[in-house]
Design a protein around this motif. Sequence first.
Motif, mmCIF file in Angstrom:
data_model
loop_
_atom_site.group_PDB
_atom_site.id
_atom_site.type_symbol
_atom_site.label_atom_id
_atom_site.label_comp_id
_atom_site.label_asym_id
_atom_site.label_seq_id
_atom_site.Cartn_x
_atom_site.Cartn_y
_atom_site.Cartn_z
ATOM 1 N N GLY A 130 53.604 -77.160 -28.454
ATOM 2 C CA GLY A 130 52.209 -77.201 -28.854
ATOM 3 C C GLY A 130 51.295 -76.651 -27.783
ATOM 4 N N ILE A 131 50.279 -75.888 -28.214
ATOM 5 C CA ILE A 131 49.316 -75.280 -27.301
ATOM 6 C C ILE A 131 47.914 -75.675 -27.762
ATOM 7 C CG2 ILE A 131 48.353 -73.105 -26.452
ATOM 8 C CD1 ILE A 131 51.133 -71.864 -26.789
ATOM 9 N N ILE A 132 47.223 -76.429 -26.918
ATOM 10 C CA ILE A 132 45.868 -76.872 -27.223
ATOM 11 C C ILE A 132 44.900 -75.938 -26.511
ATOM 12 C CG2 ILE A 132 44.236 -78.800 -27.066
ATOM 13 C CD1 ILE A 132 46.715 -80.657 -26.883
ATOM 14 N N THR A 133 43.995 -75.320 -27.268
ATOM 15 C CA THR A 133 43.151 -74.276 -26.694
ATOM 16 C C THR A 133 41.691 -74.407 -27.117
ATOM 17 O OG1 THR A 133 42.875 -71.863 -26.470
ATOM 18 C CG2 THR A 133 43.612 -72.684 -28.613
ATOM 19 N N ASP A 134 40.813 -73.952 -26.207
ATOM 20 C CA ASP A 134 39.401 -73.761 -26.544
ATOM 21 C C ASP A 134 39.180 -72.406 -27.199
ATOM 22 O OD1 ASP A 134 38.312 -76.148 -25.369
ATOM 23 O OD2 ASP A 134 38.506 -75.241 -23.392
ATOM 24 N N ARG A 135 40.072 -71.455 -26.901
ATOM 25 C CA ARG A 135 39.837 -70.060 -27.269
ATOM 26 C C ARG A 135 40.348 -69.744 -28.665
ATOM 27 N NH1 ARG A 135 38.272 -66.322 -23.741
ATOM 28 N NH2 ARG A 135 37.629 -65.387 -25.727
ATOM 29 N N ILE A 136 39.768 -70.433 -29.633
ATOM 30 C CA ILE A 136 40.164 -70.174 -31.014
ATOM 31 C C ILE A 136 39.731 -68.787 -31.472
ATOM 32 C CG2 ILE A 136 40.084 -72.633 -31.538
ATOM 33 C CD1 ILE A 136 37.474 -71.996 -33.130
ATOM 34 N N HIS A 178 38.515 -70.248 -38.407
ATOM 35 C CA HIS A 178 39.304 -69.319 -37.590
ATOM 36 C C HIS A 178 40.796 -69.438 -37.878
ATOM 37 C CE1 HIS A 178 35.578 -68.761 -35.356
ATOM 38 N NE2 HIS A 178 36.157 -67.774 -34.691
ATOM 39 N N GLY A 179 41.157 -70.200 -38.889
ATOM 40 C CA GLY A 179 42.544 -70.280 -39.314
ATOM 41 C C GLY A 179 43.340 -71.430 -38.737
ATOM 42 N N TYR A 180 42.722 -72.266 -37.918
ATOM 43 C CA TYR A 180 43.452 -73.389 -37.323
ATOM 44 C C TYR A 180 43.643 -74.505 -38.339
ATOM 45 C CZ TYR A 180 43.577 -71.460 -32.660
ATOM 46 O OH TYR A 180 43.865 -70.670 -31.577
ATOM 47 N N ARG A 181 44.798 -75.154 -38.250
ATOM 48 C CA ARG A 181 45.135 -76.228 -39.185
ATOM 49 C C ARG A 181 45.368 -77.567 -38.486
ATOM 50 N NH1 ARG A 181 49.623 -75.961 -41.940
ATOM 51 N NH2 ARG A 181 48.709 -77.124 -43.667
ATOM 52 N N MET A 182 45.286 -77.563 -37.154
ATOM 53 C CA MET A 182 45.407 -78.810 -36.411
ATOM 54 C C MET A 182 44.312 -78.866 -35.358
ATOM 55 S SD MET A 182 48.726 -80.585 -34.646
ATOM 56 C CE MET A 182 48.638 -82.240 -33.964
ATOM 57 N N PHE A 183 43.754 -80.053 -35.204
ATOM 58 C CA PHE A 183 42.608 -80.235 -34.329
ATOM 59 C C PHE A 183 42.833 -81.431 -33.420
ATOM 60 C CE2 PHE A 183 41.463 -78.516 -38.422
ATOM 61 C CZ PHE A 183 40.882 -77.311 -38.053
ATOM 62 N N GLU A 184 42.430 -81.287 -32.160
ATOM 63 C CA GLU A 184 42.435 -82.393 -31.207
ATOM 64 C C GLU A 184 41.031 -82.957 -31.136
ATOM 65 O OE1 GLU A 184 41.783 -84.098 -27.121
ATOM 66 O OE2 GLU A 184 40.786 -82.424 -28.117
ATOM 67 N N CYS A 185 40.936 -84.289 -31.073
ATOM 68 C CA CYS A 185 39.633 -84.927 -30.930
ATOM 69 C C CYS A 185 39.782 -86.183 -30.094
ATOM 70 C CB CYS A 185 39.023 -85.258 -32.296
ATOM 71 S SG CYS A 185 39.945 -86.488 -33.248
ATOM 72 N N TYR A 210 54.084 -80.652 -36.969
ATOM 73 C CA TYR A 210 52.769 -80.154 -36.585
ATOM 74 C C TYR A 210 52.794 -78.670 -36.218
ATOM 75 C CZ TYR A 210 52.185 -85.194 -36.110
ATOM 76 O OH TYR A 210 52.183 -86.542 -36.337
ATOM 77 N N PRO A 211 51.689 -77.969 -36.441
ATOM 78 C CA PRO A 211 51.608 -76.567 -36.008
ATOM 79 C C PRO A 211 51.658 -76.448 -34.486
ATOM 80 C CG PRO A 211 49.816 -77.134 -37.543
ATOM 81 C CD PRO A 211 50.470 -78.411 -37.147
ATOM 82 N N ARG A 212 52.045 -75.267 -34.016
ATOM 83 C CA ARG A 212 52.084 -75.038 -32.569
ATOM 84 C C ARG A 212 50.671 -75.007 -31.970
ATOM 85 N NH1 ARG A 212 55.895 -72.709 -29.272
ATOM 86 N NH2 ARG A 212 57.025 -71.834 -31.027
ATOM 87 N N TRP A 213 49.725 -74.406 -32.703
ATOM 88 C CA TRP A 213 48.386 -74.179 -32.162
ATOM 89 C C TRP A 213 47.439 -75.294 -32.581
ATOM 90 C CZ3 TRP A 213 47.138 -70.603 -28.617
ATOM 91 C CH2 TRP A 213 48.059 -69.556 -28.406
ATOM 92 N N VAL A 214 46.705 -75.805 -31.593
ATOM 93 C CA VAL A 214 45.786 -76.925 -31.815
ATOM 94 C C VAL A 214 44.423 -76.556 -31.240
ATOM 95 C CG1 VAL A 214 45.390 -79.391 -31.448
ATOM 96 C CG2 VAL A 214 47.750 -78.501 -31.516
ATOM 97 N N ALA A 215 43.382 -76.718 -32.041
ATOM 98 C CA ALA A 215 42.021 -76.414 -31.595
ATOM 99 C C ALA A 215 41.449 -77.602 -30.829
ATOM 100 C CB ALA A 215 41.138 -76.070 -32.792
ATOM 101 N N HIS A 216 41.080 -77.372 -29.584
ATOM 102 C CA HIS A 216 40.629 -78.427 -28.679
ATOM 103 C C HIS A 216 39.238 -78.932 -29.049
ATOM 104 C CE1 HIS A 216 39.403 -79.698 -24.372
ATOM 105 N NE2 HIS A 216 40.271 -80.598 -24.824
#
Length: 245
Positions: free
Chosen positions: A232-238, A33-40, A6-12
């Motif tokens: 992994g870093i889950i962020t709102d600030r995409i 915005h370039g994100y490839r992994m998403f949390e839901c 999985y990618p390091r960056w995750v869109a919250h």
Amino acid sequence: MTPWPYPRWVAHRGAGKLAPENTLAAIRVGAAHGYRMFECDAKLSADGVPFLMHDAALDRTTSGQGIGGKLPWSDLALLDAGSWHSRVFAGEPLATLASVARFCLANDYFLNIEIKPTPGNERETGEVVASHAARLWQDAAVPPLLTSFQVEALEGAAATQPDLPRGLLLDHLSEGWLDTARRLGCVAIVCDHALWDAATVAEARAAGMRTLSYTVNDDCAVQRLLTLGTDGIITDRIDLFSPAS
């Protein structure tokens, strides 16, 4: 440690705050915005359809009222899940897990599914979400990561689909946190970013588990987590953090 695909960056919740959370629109904005992994967040309708929503109640993020898990999908599908955010997203429907899976699979995106049961429905939600995830991603090279704060939900997921990767969500480190993750067969610990330090990261690594953090929205916290070597870093600030960093 097992390989980590999985990618390091995750869109919250798809796109954090830029779009209505837990909708396909949010995932599209995150992807833009370039994100490839998403949390839901996934829970069950009254007739057992996994759909995306964080709260038990419909009121905050839809045009409905009451407990979402008490309504059939035929009623939930009619709700507006976008107007609360902004007029741009007015009329955006709630998303099923199946619709999100189709979008992610078609675009080679990754998904972190937080199992978010309606209270009292923990084990069944874990069982059903895991079963649907296994079927929807059966031909995928990389399955979704299933996570939850609810031990019963993860137990249900593990009993139903033991091969799907699981992560234990934590908002504090109570006694035996690592033993609980081991018992559940987890591959990752996902916790409040402030809980990670050199000692806790080392403990998780020694147990063969990956280290992920939520919800990381400032640069100082990001730099600390990168220095610690977390996974992994889950962020709102995409809009602030590039997933290429």
